[in-house]
Structure formats: C-alpha cells, structure tokens
Design a protein around this motif. Structure first.
Motif, PDB file in Angstrom:
ATOM      1  N   TYR A 160      -9.565  20.280  30.402  1.00 13.15           N
ATOM      2  CA  TYR A 160      -8.362  20.389  29.588  1.00 13.15           C
ATOM      3  C   TYR A 160      -8.605  19.927  28.157  1.00 13.15           C
ATOM      4  O   TYR A 160      -9.427  19.058  27.893  1.00 13.15           O
ATOM      5  CB  TYR A 160      -7.224  19.558  30.201  1.00 13.15           C
ATOM      6  CG  TYR A 160      -6.760  20.092  31.534  1.00 13.15           C
ATOM      7  CD1 TYR A 160      -5.899  21.175  31.609  1.00 13.15           C
ATOM      8  CD2 TYR A 160      -7.213  19.521  32.718  1.00 13.15           C
ATOM      9  CE1 TYR A 160      -5.482  21.676  32.830  1.00 13.15           C
ATOM     10  CE2 TYR A 160      -6.810  20.009  33.945  1.00 13.15           C
ATOM     11  CZ  TYR A 160      -5.946  21.101  33.995  1.00 13.15           C
ATOM     12  OH  TYR A 160      -5.555  21.595  35.198  1.00 13.15           O
ATOM     13  N   ASP A 174      -5.942  24.978  29.514  1.00 14.50           N
ATOM     14  CA  ASP A 174      -6.754  24.969  30.730  1.00 14.50           C
ATOM     15  C   ASP A 174      -8.093  25.624  30.414  1.00 14.50           C
ATOM     16  O   ASP A 174      -8.159  26.818  30.111  1.00 14.50           O
ATOM     17  CB  ASP A 174      -6.016  25.749  31.830  1.00 14.50           C
ATOM     18  CG  ASP A 174      -6.686  25.628  33.184  1.00 14.50           C
ATOM     19  OD1 ASP A 174      -7.889  25.288  33.223  1.00 14.50           O
ATOM     20  OD2 ASP A 174      -6.021  25.874  34.200  1.00 14.50           O
ATOM     21  N   HIS A 184      -1.535  25.810  29.058  1.00  8.82           N
ATOM     22  CA  HIS A 184      -1.170  25.153  30.311  1.00  8.82           C
ATOM     23  C   HIS A 184       0.240  24.569  30.260  1.00  8.82           C
ATOM     24  O   HIS A 184       1.047  24.791  31.145  1.00  8.82           O
ATOM     25  CB  HIS A 184      -2.199  24.065  30.625  1.00  8.82           C
ATOM     26  CG  HIS A 184      -1.936  23.305  31.878  1.00  8.82           C
ATOM     27  ND1 HIS A 184      -1.866  23.909  33.117  1.00  8.82           N
ATOM     28  CD2 HIS A 184      -1.714  21.972  32.096  1.00  8.82           C
ATOM     29  CE1 HIS A 184      -1.633  22.993  34.039  1.00  8.82           C
ATOM     30  NE2 HIS A 184      -1.536  21.817  33.441  1.00  8.82           N
ATOM     31  N   GLN A 185       0.524  23.803  29.228  1.00 13.02           N
ATOM     32  CA  GLN A 185       1.854  23.237  29.077  1.00 13.02           C
ATOM     33  C   GLN A 185       2.086  22.821  27.637  1.00 13.02           C
ATOM     34  O   GLN A 185       1.145  22.663  26.864  1.00 13.02           O
ATOM     35  CB  GLN A 185       2.060  22.052  30.019  1.00 13.02           C
ATOM     36  CG  GLN A 185       1.174  20.858  29.744  1.00 13.02           C
ATOM     37  CD  GLN A 185       1.434  19.726  30.722  1.00 13.02           C
ATOM     38  OE1 GLN A 185       2.215  19.842  31.646  1.00 13.02           O
ATOM     39  NE2 GLN A 185       0.749  18.608  30.518  1.00 13.02           N
ATOM     40  N   GLY A 203      -5.453   7.634  30.920  1.00 14.58           N
ATOM     41  CA  GLY A 203      -4.963   8.996  31.070  1.00 14.58           C
ATOM     42  C   GLY A 203      -3.668   9.298  30.354  1.00 14.58           C
ATOM     43  O   GLY A 203      -3.087  10.378  30.530  1.00 14.58           O
ATOM     44  N   LYS A 218       2.873  10.812  29.666  1.00 11.89           N
ATOM     45  CA  LYS A 218       2.093  10.989  30.875  1.00 11.89           C
ATOM     46  C   LYS A 218       1.966  12.497  31.072  1.00 11.89           C
ATOM     47  O   LYS A 218       2.883  13.147  31.589  1.00 11.89           O
ATOM     48  CB  LYS A 218       2.772  10.350  32.085  1.00 11.89           C
ATOM     49  CG  LYS A 218       1.918  10.380  33.336  1.00 11.89           C
ATOM     50  CD  LYS A 218       2.599   9.647  34.494  1.00 11.89           C
ATOM     51  CE  LYS A 218       1.710   9.659  35.728  1.00 11.89           C
ATOM     52  NZ  LYS A 218       2.374   8.951  36.867  1.00 11.89           N
ATOM     53  N   SER A 220       0.461  14.568  33.027  1.00 14.13           N
ATOM     54  CA  SER A 220       0.510  15.204  34.344  1.00 14.13           C
ATOM     55  C   SER A 220       1.933  15.513  34.790  1.00 14.13           C
ATOM     56  O   SER A 220       2.163  16.459  35.569  1.00 14.13           O
ATOM     57  CB  SER A 220      -0.168  14.314  35.388  1.00 14.13           C
ATOM     58  OG  SER A 220       0.467  13.052  35.473  1.00 14.13           O
ATOM     59  N   THR A 221       2.900  14.736  34.291  1.00 12.49           N
ATOM     60  CA  THR A 221       4.299  14.975  34.660  1.00 12.49           C
ATOM     61  C   THR A 221       5.147  15.413  33.463  1.00 12.49           C
ATOM     62  O   THR A 221       6.355  15.589  33.602  1.00 12.49           O
ATOM     63  CB  THR A 221       4.912  13.700  35.255  1.00 12.49           C
ATOM     64  OG1 THR A 221       4.850  12.634  34.292  1.00 12.49           O
ATOM     65  CG2 THR A 221       4.153  13.284  36.508  1.00 12.49           C
ATOM     66  N   ARG A 222       4.488  15.536  32.300  1.00 12.44           N
ATOM     67  CA  ARG A 222       5.178  15.907  31.051  1.00 12.44           C
ATOM     68  C   ARG A 222       6.236  14.869  30.683  1.00 12.44           C
ATOM     69  O   ARG A 222       7.218  15.182  30.016  1.00 12.44           O
ATOM     70  CB  ARG A 222       5.798  17.301  31.151  1.00 12.44           C
ATOM     71  CG  ARG A 222       4.815  18.402  31.454  1.00 12.44           C
ATOM     72  CD  ARG A 222       5.478  19.767  31.513  1.00 12.44           C
ATOM     73  NE  ARG A 222       6.013  20.160  30.225  1.00 12.44           N
ATOM     74  CZ  ARG A 222       6.656  21.319  30.005  1.00 12.44           C
ATOM     75  NH1 ARG A 222       6.821  22.164  31.000  1.00 12.44           N
ATOM     76  NH2 ARG A 222       7.102  21.589  28.815  1.00 12.44           N
TER      77      ARG A 222
END
Length: 311
Positions: A160, A174, A184-185, A203, A218, A220-222
């Motif tokens: 990433y 990605d 990806h986001q 992270g 964070k 991974s959870t936005r």
C-alpha cells in the motif's frame, strides 16, 4: 492507540548546521541515525555527520530547488526531488548519482521508498503518482486520481501507498501484484490542502494541512482518532517518534510542536528558529529532533537531554 504515555521532550542543546545557501525544504536521518540529509532551495543536497555536525558532502546536479529527500530503508541509497521535474537516486557509500528518473511534467514534491527498498513512488504538481523500479529506473505504474498537486507520500508496506494532495484528500493505493494499482480508499476530513503525511510504527497515519490541524487516522477502519489543534499557521511537516507515541510538527511559523499521540495534547513547543520552520524529523533512536528553517543558513538539532547530546 498505545496505552503507554509519551515521555516529555527535554531540550538540552541546540546545534546549528549553517552552510546552506537557500531555504531548507526537507531533512531526514539515515536508518542508523549517523547521517542527516537536507534538501535546499539552492539546488543542492547536503549530507552531515549527525553527532559532530560536520558537512560530509554538498551534491549538485539538480537544475532547480531540491524539494524533498529521503533515505532508502536499507540505508544504501537516498533520493532527491526537484522543481526541475526529476528524481535523482544516489549511492550513499560512493556519494554519487546513480540514476536520474524523468517522467514528471512539473515539479516533484515527494518521494517514498517501499520497505524493501526495491520500489520508489513519486508525486508532484502534475497530479500523478509514478511508481518506479529502483534497480532499473523504469516506470512500473502511473497512479491517477488526485485532482490537484500531490505534496506528500508514505509507503508503510510493499502492498500500500498513501498520498496527500492539495485536493484535500488522502488516497490509499493497492500496489499488490496482480492489481492495477487501484485506488483503495479515500480519507477526508481536512478543510484545506494536505501538505504532509506519515505513518507511525504502530500503523497509524498522521496528516497535516493548510487548515492548521493535524489528524491521526487508523487507516484499516478509516477512523479519525484525534485532531491536533494549536498551530497558528499551516502545518508544513510532521514526524512520528520511532515508538509512535510522540508526533513533531513544524508549522509555517517560528516554532516546532511536539504532541502526545494518546491524549492529543501539545507537550512541548520548541522555539529558537530564526525564521520559518520548514521540516522536522526524529532520529531512529528518538533522541534528537531536527528542524530545518528558511533563513538560508540553518538546520538546527534539538537534543532530547544534555546526556543524549553527548552520546
């Protein structure tokens, strides 16, 4: 977020590196902390011995101001970007330019190595991200999607890449094999240009903006975990401490702030720069904090404590 509290940063001594001939746009430490690299508006990259402050090299080659610099994670290379639309890859041991990467149409503002040092991502005023193979210097992919200049990037893994833009968004890309480097986001909450971003060892992702705030995410959870407020001007540079518990930030002002990432409180405000603070960075051991300034002569190091300054 980590439950441990961040220790206060005690300033014991300030060391100045004063041979630049232009503003200091970027600074970074080598992975072993032995060398400090600075990028200057005078078109040169400077290498310094961290402890003594001795100038090791002054490297020309770029035909415009050097905007950014970064060591590879393995410490063997470093990269510099410039308004001359190029990226230069340098060999640390030989202190020589290995390759000049061409492809951007406008000033290149940021560069990031993958953790294995095999790939390089760059971005700038042409709104494109370019992914390069370090060994060959070949372009692997073009990442298109930002609507304005790309000013910052960081690559937490080989899978990433994060980029921050003046379109006020952060994009996560990605890069996994078999994908087309798809978007990806997207992280949104800043009200103005994103000027800097970086990942912590834990992270988490921090982003600084022209809206005078720093956001810690964070990815991974936005989730937006905390907003850091206190700068009176836009945030020019940010850097996590190696343990991820502290964050340093340089505003477009005369001060550098240090924050507790758990509480979101400012624990230290470091003064003493003579002009605008452009950049900040921690050493790998967390004992030193460097801030580059815009008075055409200074790159100052704040020591965590008098004892740390003498090690």
């Amino acid at each position: 977020m980590n439950s441990r509290a961040a220790e206060p940063l005690a300033v014991g001594r300030v060391k100045f590196y004063g041979q630049h001939r232009g503003e200091v746009n970027s600074s970074t430490f080598s992975p072993d902390g032995q060398r400090l690299l600075t990028a200057s508006e005078d078109g040169c990259v400077y290498g310094w011995e961290t402890q003594s402050g001795r100038l090791l090299w002054r490297l020309g080659g770029h035909t415009g101001p050097v905007k950014f610099c970064r060591f590879s994670p393995d410490g063997r290379l470093f990269a510099s970007t410039s308004s001359d639309c190029t990226i230069r890859l340098w060999d640390v041991a030989k202190v020589k330019c290995l390759q000049v990467l061409k492809g951007h149409q406008r000033s290149v503002e940021t560069v990031s190595f993958s953790p294995d040092s095999k790939q390089l991502a760059s971005g700038g005023w042409d709104k494109r991200v370019m992914l390069w193979e370090v060994q060959s210097g070949q372009v692997l992919r073009h990442l298109v999607g930002h609507r304005d200049s790309i000013q910052s990037s960081d690559c937490p893994s080989s899978d990433y890449l994060a980029t921050g833009s003046w379109d006020s968004t952060i994009r996560m890309w990605d890069l996994r094999a078999g994908t087309r480097a798809i978007f990806h986001q997207e992280l949104e909450s800043h009200r103005s240009n994103i000027s800097c971003l970086c990942f912590s060892a834990l992270g988490l992702l921090a982003s600084g903006s022209w809206d005078k705030t720093i956001h810690i995410w964070k990815p991974s959870t936005r989730s937006l975990l905390v907003q850091l407020k206190g700068h009176v001007t836009w945030v020019k540079s940010i850097a996590f401490s190696p343990d991820g518990l502290k964050l340093a930030s340089a505003g477009y002002s005369h001060t550098v702030k240090v924050w507790d990432c758990k509480t979101g409180k400012c624990t230290d405000t470091l003064k003493g720069v003579l002009d605008v603070a452009h950049t900040c960075a921690f050493t790998p051991d967390g004992k030193l904090l460097v801030s580059g300034t815009a008075d055409q002569a200074r790159c100052q190091v704040h020591c965590k404590s008098p004892r740390a300054a003498q090690t």
